[in-house]
Design a protein around this motif. Structure first.
Motif, short mmCIF file in Angstrom:
data_model
loop_
_atom_site.label_atom_id
_atom_site.label_comp_id
_atom_site.label_asym_id
_atom_site.label_seq_id
_atom_site.Cartn_x
_atom_site.Cartn_y
_atom_site.Cartn_z
N SER A 155 5.83 1.58 6.17
CA SER A 155 5.45 2.51 5.10
C SER A 155 6.65 3.34 4.65
N LYS B 207 5.69 0.36 -4.56
CA LYS B 207 4.30 0.81 -4.46
C LYS B 207 3.57 -0.07 -3.45
N ALA B 208 2.96 0.56 -2.47
CA ALA B 208 2.32 -0.16 -1.37
C ALA B 208 1.18 -1.07 -1.83
N ASP B 209 0.52 -0.72 -2.92
CA ASP B 209 -0.61 -1.54 -3.36
C ASP B 209 -0.18 -2.78 -4.15
N ARG B 210 1.13 -2.97 -4.30
CA ARG B 210 1.62 -4.10 -5.09
C ARG B 210 2.56 -5.02 -4.32
N ALA C 145 3.36 -7.42 -0.49
CA ALA C 145 2.98 -8.02 0.79
C ALA C 145 4.26 -8.07 1.61
N ARG D 35 -1.75 -4.70 5.77
CA ARG D 35 -1.46 -3.42 5.13
C ARG D 35 -1.88 -2.23 6.00
N TRP E 121 0.89 -1.01 8.51
CA TRP E 121 2.23 -0.65 8.06
C TRP E 121 2.72 0.68 8.61
N GLN F 143 6.54 -8.72 -4.33
CA GLN F 143 5.84 -7.83 -5.27
C GLN F 143 4.92 -8.65 -6.15
#
Length: 83
Positions: A19, A28-31, A33, A43, A46, A61
């Motif tokens: 993280s 951005k963590a939501d975008r 792997a 996720r 992390w 990404q």
């Protein structure tokens, strides 16, 4: 700490977890792997996964988009070519 990210050696400081690495890289963590030493990391883990000197990461990404035909509501079938 030396990390190999997407095949490129990087020297980074103050990176304690996946993280914190994403924050430092401005991702951005939501975008993304993440694969750490050839293992995909969930996720939810992390924050708790500690990084070590020499770790190898692949960060992918997700990018939105599509073709013009899809945006217009058309569909096209893709067929396998015969050799």
């Amino acid at each position: 700490m030396k990390l190999i990210i997407n095949g490129e050696e990087r020297l980074l400081e103050n990176v304690s977890s996946l993280s914190s690495l994403l924050v430092q890289l401005g991702l951005k963590a939501d975008r993304v792997a993440i694969e750490l030493n050839r293992e995909i990391v969930a996720r939810g883990a992390w924050e708790s996964v500690a990084l070590k000197d020499g770790d190898q990461l692949e960060i992918v990404q997700f990018v939105g988009g599509g073709c013009r035909c899809c945006a217009q509501g058309e569909t096209r079938l893709l067929r396998n070519r015969k050799p």
